[in-house]
Design a protein around this motif. Structure first.
Motif, PDB file in Angstrom:
ATOM      1  N   LYS A 299       0.842  -1.211   0.000  1.00 47.67           N
ATOM      2  CA  LYS A 299       0.000   0.000   0.000  1.00 47.67           C
ATOM      3  C   LYS A 299       0.873   1.256   0.000  1.00 47.67           C
ATOM      4  O   LYS A 299       0.605   2.233  -0.711  1.00 47.67           O
ATOM      5  N   GLN A 300       1.936   1.208   0.828  1.00 44.57           N
ATOM      6  CA  GLN A 300       2.881   2.337   0.893  1.00 44.57           C
ATOM      7  C   GLN A 300       3.449   2.614  -0.501  1.00 44.57           C
ATOM      8  O   GLN A 300       3.476   3.761  -0.973  1.00 44.57           O
ATOM      9  N   ALA A 301       3.930   1.542  -1.145  1.00 38.86           N
ATOM     10  CA  ALA A 301       4.549   1.692  -2.470  1.00 38.86           C
ATOM     11  C   ALA A 301       3.556   2.309  -3.464  1.00 38.86           C
ATOM     12  O   ALA A 301       3.903   3.211  -4.237  1.00 38.86           O
ATOM     13  N   GLN A 302       2.318   1.817  -3.422  1.00 35.70           N
ATOM     14  CA  GLN A 302       1.265   2.321  -4.313  1.00 35.70           C
ATOM     15  C   GLN A 302       1.073   3.827  -4.119  1.00 35.70           C
ATOM     16  O   GLN A 302       1.026   4.601  -5.082  1.00 35.70           O
ATOM     17  N   LEU A 303       1.014   4.233  -2.866  1.00 27.07           N
ATOM     18  CA  LEU A 303       0.776   5.648  -2.546  1.00 27.07           C
ATOM     19  C   LEU A 303       1.999   6.504  -2.829  1.00 27.07           C
ATOM     20  O   LEU A 303       1.881   7.652  -3.277  1.00 27.07           O
ATOM     21  N   LEU A 304       3.170   5.965  -2.594  1.00 27.83           N
ATOM     22  CA  LEU A 304       4.414   6.690  -2.915  1.00 27.83           C
ATOM     23  C   LEU A 304       4.527   6.890  -4.430  1.00 27.83           C
ATOM     24  O   LEU A 304       4.955   7.949  -4.892  1.00 27.83           O
ATOM     25  N   ALA A 305       4.121   5.879  -5.186  1.00 29.55           N
ATOM     26  CA  ALA A 305       4.165   5.994  -6.657  1.00 29.55           C
ATOM     27  C   ALA A 305       3.204   7.080  -7.135  1.00 29.55           C
ATOM     28  O   ALA A 305       3.551   7.890  -8.012  1.00 29.55           O
ATOM     29  N   ILE A 306       2.008   7.117  -6.520  1.00 28.78           N
ATOM     30  CA  ILE A 306       1.008   8.134  -6.887  1.00 28.78           C
ATOM     31  C   ILE A 306       1.553   9.538  -6.651  1.00 28.78           C
ATOM     32  O   ILE A 306       1.305  10.464  -7.426  1.00 28.78           O
ATOM     33  N   THR A 307       2.323   9.682  -5.554  1.00 23.35           N
ATOM     34  CA  THR A 307       2.859  11.016  -5.207  1.00 23.35           C
ATOM     35  C   THR A 307       4.269  11.231  -5.774  1.00 23.35           C
ATOM     36  O   THR A 307       5.012  12.084  -5.310  1.00 23.35           O
ATOM     37  N   ASN A 308       4.622  10.413  -6.791  1.00 24.59           N
ATOM     38  CA  ASN A 308       5.894  10.558  -7.530  1.00 24.59           C
ATOM     39  C   ASN A 308       7.160  10.383  -6.686  1.00 24.59           C
ATOM     40  O   ASN A 308       8.206  10.933  -7.017  1.00 24.59           O
TER      41      ASN A 308
ATOM     42  N   THR B  45       9.256   7.829  -6.408  1.00 25.81           N
ATOM     43  CA  THR B  45       9.532   6.534  -7.045  1.00 25.81           C
ATOM     44  C   THR B  45      10.584   5.724  -6.295  1.00 25.81           C
ATOM     45  O   THR B  45      10.403   4.517  -6.093  1.00 25.81           O
ATOM     46  N   THR B  46      11.679   6.349  -5.899  1.00 32.73           N
ATOM     47  CA  THR B  46      12.764   5.616  -5.226  1.00 32.73           C
ATOM     48  C   THR B  46      12.252   4.954  -3.949  1.00 32.73           C
ATOM     49  O   THR B  46      12.505   3.767  -3.705  1.00 32.73           O
ATOM     50  N   ALA B  47      11.497   5.721  -3.153  1.00 33.16           N
ATOM     51  CA  ALA B  47      10.945   5.172  -1.904  1.00 33.16           C
ATOM     52  C   ALA B  47       9.936   4.059  -2.210  1.00 33.16           C
ATOM     53  O   ALA B  47       9.864   3.057  -1.480  1.00 33.16           O
ATOM     54  N   ALA B  48       9.189   4.212  -3.305  1.00 33.12           N
ATOM     55  CA  ALA B  48       8.207   3.187  -3.688  1.00 33.12           C
ATOM     56  C   ALA B  48       8.912   1.878  -4.037  1.00 33.12           C
ATOM     57  O   ALA B  48       8.499   0.799  -3.592  1.00 33.12           O
ATOM     58  N   PHE B  49       9.991   1.966  -4.826  1.00 39.05           N
ATOM     59  CA  PHE B  49      10.755   0.761  -5.173  1.00 39.05           C
ATOM     60  C   PHE B  49      11.318   0.085  -3.915  1.00 39.05           C
ATOM     61  O   PHE B  49      11.285  -1.140  -3.793  1.00 39.05           O
TER      62      PHE B  49
ATOM     63  N   ALA C 285      10.117   0.184  -0.858  1.00 38.98           N
ATOM     64  CA  ALA C 285       9.020  -0.463  -0.129  1.00 38.98           C
ATOM     65  C   ALA C 285       8.646  -1.793  -0.789  1.00 38.98           C
ATOM     66  O   ALA C 285       8.384  -2.790  -0.096  1.00 38.98           O
ATOM     67  N   LEU C 286       8.660  -1.831  -2.117  1.00 41.26           N
ATOM     68  CA  LEU C 286       8.331  -3.073  -2.828  1.00 41.26           C
ATOM     69  C   LEU C 286       9.395  -4.144  -2.595  1.00 41.26           C
ATOM     70  O   LEU C 286       9.077  -5.330  -2.464  1.00 41.26           O
ATOM     71  N   ASP C 287      10.670  -3.721  -2.549  1.00 43.11           N
ATOM     72  CA  ASP C 287      11.754  -4.681  -2.283  1.00 43.11           C
ATOM     73  C   ASP C 287      11.573  -5.315  -0.902  1.00 43.11           C
ATOM     74  O   ASP C 287      11.745  -6.526  -0.736  1.00 43.11           O
ATOM     75  N   LYS C 288      11.198  -4.493   0.085  1.00 44.90           N
ATOM     76  CA  LYS C 288      10.954  -5.024   1.441  1.00 44.90           C
ATOM     77  C   LYS C 288       9.766  -5.985   1.418  1.00 44.90           C
ATOM     78  O   LYS C 288       9.795  -7.042   2.035  1.00 44.90           O
ATOM     79  N   ALA C 289       8.706  -5.602   0.706  1.00 43.19           N
ATOM     80  CA  ALA C 289       7.508  -6.450   0.622  1.00 43.19           C
ATOM     81  C   ALA C 289       7.848  -7.793  -0.015  1.00 43.19           C
ATOM     82  O   ALA C 289       7.371  -8.849   0.423  1.00 43.19           O
ATOM     83  N   ALA C 290       8.708  -7.762  -1.051  1.00 39.24           N
ATOM     84  CA  ALA C 290       9.085  -9.000  -1.747  1.00 39.24           C
ATOM     85  C   ALA C 290       9.845  -9.949  -0.832  1.00 39.24           C
ATOM     86  O   ALA C 290       9.743 -11.176  -0.959  1.00 39.24           O
ATOM     87  N   MET C 291      10.608  -9.395   0.118  1.00 40.69           N
ATOM     88  CA  MET C 291      11.332 -10.255   1.078  1.00 40.69           C
ATOM     89  C   MET C 291      10.354 -10.954   2.017  1.00 40.69           C
ATOM     90  O   MET C 291      10.594 -12.062   2.472  1.00 40.69           O
TER      91      MET C 291
ATOM     92  N   ILE D 166       2.580  -3.245  -9.378  1.00 42.02           N
ATOM     93  CA  ILE D 166       2.943  -1.854  -9.052  1.00 42.02           C
ATOM     94  C   ILE D 166       4.313  -1.519  -9.640  1.00 42.02           C
ATOM     95  O   ILE D 166       4.511  -0.445 -10.226  1.00 42.02           O
ATOM     96  N   ARG D 167       5.241  -2.468  -9.516  1.00 41.11           N
ATOM     97  CA  ARG D 167       6.577  -2.246 -10.081  1.00 41.11           C
ATOM     98  C   ARG D 167       6.474  -2.067 -11.604  1.00 41.11           C
ATOM     99  O   ARG D 167       7.115  -1.187 -12.188  1.00 41.11           O
ATOM    100  N   GLY D 168       5.651  -2.903 -12.229  1.00 40.05           N
ATOM    101  CA  GLY D 168       5.433  -2.789 -13.685  1.00 40.05           C
ATOM    102  C   GLY D 168       4.852  -1.436 -14.054  1.00 40.05           C
ATOM    103  O   GLY D 168       5.288  -0.798 -15.025  1.00 40.05           O
ATOM    104  N   ASN D 169       3.864  -0.973 -13.280  1.00 37.88           N
ATOM    105  CA  ASN D 169       3.261   0.359 -13.513  1.00 37.88           C
ATOM    106  C   ASN D 169       4.318   1.453 -13.488  1.00 37.88           C
ATOM    107  O   ASN D 169       4.322   2.357 -14.343  1.00 37.88           O
ATOM    108  N   MET D 170       5.202   1.366 -12.497  1.00 38.39           N
ATOM    109  CA  MET D 170       6.220   2.418 -12.362  1.00 38.39           C
ATOM    110  C   MET D 170       7.207   2.380 -13.523  1.00 38.39           C
ATOM    111  O   MET D 170       7.541   3.415 -14.103  1.00 38.39           O
ATOM    112  N   PHE D 171       7.653   1.184 -13.883  1.00 38.29           N
ATOM    113  CA  PHE D 171       8.574   1.080 -15.034  1.00 38.29           C
ATOM    114  C   PHE D 171       7.886   1.562 -16.315  1.00 38.29           C
ATOM    115  O   PHE D 171       8.502   2.223 -17.144  1.00 38.29           O
ATOM    116  N   GLU D 172       6.595   1.263 -16.437  1.00 37.52           N
ATOM    117  CA  GLU D 172       5.836   1.697 -17.620  1.00 37.52           C
ATOM    118  C   GLU D 172       5.792   3.220 -17.700  1.00 37.52           C
ATOM    119  O   GLU D 172       6.031   3.807 -18.758  1.00 37.52           O
ATOM    120  N   SER D 173       5.513   3.870 -16.554  1.00 40.86           N
ATOM    121  CA  SER D 173       5.445   5.343 -16.556  1.00 40.86           C
ATOM    122  C   SER D 173       6.824   5.972 -16.782  1.00 40.86           C
ATOM    123  O   SER D 173       6.918   7.106 -17.244  1.00 40.86           O
TER     124      SER D 173
END
Length: 467
Positions: free
Chosen positions: A73-82, A84-88, A90-96, A107-114
């Motif tokens: 959720k954090q990553a999603q919201l960080l991505a919305i507010t641009n 990006t580094t913090a969003a990535f 958060a996703l790395d932590k979630a993946a662990m 979410i990672r795909g969305n960010m790379f796409e944008s």
């Protein structure tokens, strides 16, 4: 020591939000279970308050450090507010914590796409496909990436896969129509939507897109039938009424088109394009007062709609108010400087006002912008002929023929000019070319130089071709 209370998922979501806001006001420390936190975050997302939602997600992650959902959720919201580094991060932590959660890769795909990093976007979407239960939205995103890469064929493949997963995915239906449009492959578009409708006969979006494909193929009657089905299924479908109106205009059924355009006002606010379209129908019916009234409504709503300003000019031109018409033609031209039709109208109005130099300059612009406009070449050369600049008239027609070698009218006009200049042999050569291109149009020559109807040599040549 602060008081600590616990709130669980059995609570009403609104109650959880109230308790959370109370905690913030009181600077207290309450404990919420994971479901309650999710409800609170979703509440703020729905309220379009990403900053507050992010604050809750961070608070939730502290209370539930092993719950990947709050990092996601954090990553999603960080991505919305641009951020990006913090969003990535958060996703790395979630993946662990939860490497099998498809949302991480979406979410990672969305960010790379944008970021236009399409290869990495595709890699993440493909991972998400393997993990997610419902895949239609992921397939849609992959289709978007291929569109952005300019690969519309592959995009179509993924859009069809998306629709196999969820026949009711409206976005995929419209995107498919867009891809077929870009590839100029309306026949395949028609085949697809007809097959789709066999399975989903009540899909108003499919009928609508089928109508659009028929329109682009010039099959206006079939298009109208398709739009009618779309309207039958969804009677408030304003776009279907509008496009049906356009199809009726193409069939020159202007009065019917006006009625259909007016239907759109029952289901959506009137807009400048619809007012302009109604104005054009009245113009074609030569009801110029009504036409002008609708064009004026259109420009009042959207002062940047060039066609509506132009339409006002056309109605005035029709009433032989050429000076006033010019004013509106120029307003249209200011908004669209490279529109050959606007230049043509200006040239014609200037000519009617006797402003030969201005007309000449405007015609020169028309043929520069649209060298395939045979009428413009004829009118342009005509000004030179009237001004007794025969050499220039011949040069202009010569250039016109280079651009339009199939246009018999140009050859006949050249014959007239060459006769007027006394170059009889060259004139007869062009007459042969003109008759070879279209013998039926020889009357054009006599319209321009009636005296040639007495010329036996010319009549003999024409009779030879006519037989």
């Amino acid at each position: 020591m602060e008081d600590e209370f616990e709130f669980g998922f059995t609570e009403d979501p609104k109650f959880s939000v109230e308790r959370y806001e109370e905690m913030i006001r009181n600077h207290d420390q309450y404990f919420f279970d994971a479901q309650a936190f999710e409800n609170i975050i979703d509440y703020y997302i729905e309220k379009n308050d990403p900053a507050r939602a992010l604050q809750v997600a961070e608070y939730a992650a502290n209370q539930h450090p092993f719950a990947a959902i709050f990092l996601i959720k954090q990553a999603q919201l960080l991505a919305i507010t641009n951020r990006t580094t913090a969003a990535f991060a958060a996703l790395d932590k979630a993946a662990m914590l939860e490497a099998s959660d498809a949302d991480i890769y979406i979410i990672r795909g969305n960010m790379f796409e944008s970021m236009e990093r399409y290869t990495e976007a595709l890699e993440n979407y493909e991972k998400a496909l393997d993990l997610a239960e419902e895949t239609d939205e992921i397939l849609l995103h992959i289709a978007y990436v291929y569109q952005n890469m300019g690969d519309y064929e592959t995009s179509i493949t993924y859009l069809k896969l998306c629709l196999q997963q969820n026949m009711e995915n409206q976005d995929a239906l419209y995107e498919l129509a867009f891809c077929y449009d870009v590839l100029d492959n309306q026949e395949e578009s028609v085949q697809f939507y007809q097959a789709y409708i066999d399975n989903e006969p009540y899909s108003y979006a499919a009928w609508y897109n089928l109508g659009n494909a028929f329109t682009k193929l010039g099959l206006f009657e079939k298009a109208i039938d398709a739009y009618d089905y779309a309207i039958l299924i969804k009677d408030s479908f304003a776009s279907a009424y509008f496009n049906k109106g356009n199809a009726l205009v193409n069939l020159e059924k202007y009065a019917e088109a006006i009625d259909v355009y007016r239907h759109t006002f029952e289901y959506e606010q009137p807009n400048a394009d619809t007012y302009c379209a109604i104005g054009e129908c009245y113009e074609k019916l030569e009801q110029m007062d009504d036409a002008r009234a609708f064009y004026k409504k259109s420009v009042k709503m959207d002062p940047k709609l060039a066609d509506a300003w132009f339409g006002i000019g056309v109605t005035l031109d029709f009433e032989e108010r050429y000076f006033e018409a010019l004013h509106f033609y120029r307003k249209a031209l200011d908004l669209d400087l490279s529109n050959a039709d606007y230049w043509f109208a200006i040239a014609d109005a200037e000519y009617k006002l006797g402003h030969m130099k201005e007309a000449e300059d405007a015609y020169e612009k028309v043929v520069e912008l649209n060298p395939l406009d045979v009428d413009a070449w004829l009118d342009y050369s005509s000004i030179m002929y009237e001004d007794q600049r025969l050499e220039s008239a011949i040069e202009i027609i010569s250039e016109a023929i280079k651009n339009n070698p199939e246009a018999a009218e140009l050859y006949y006009r050249m014959v007239a000019y060459l006769f007027a200049k006394g170059e009889y042999n060259e004139a007869l050569n062009y007459l042969e070319l003109a008759l070879g291109t279209d013998p039926e149009k020889h009357y054009i020559l006599f319209d321009y130089l009636p005296q040639l109807q007495e010329n036996k040599i010319i009549l003999d040549i024409i009779n030879r071709y006519s037989k």
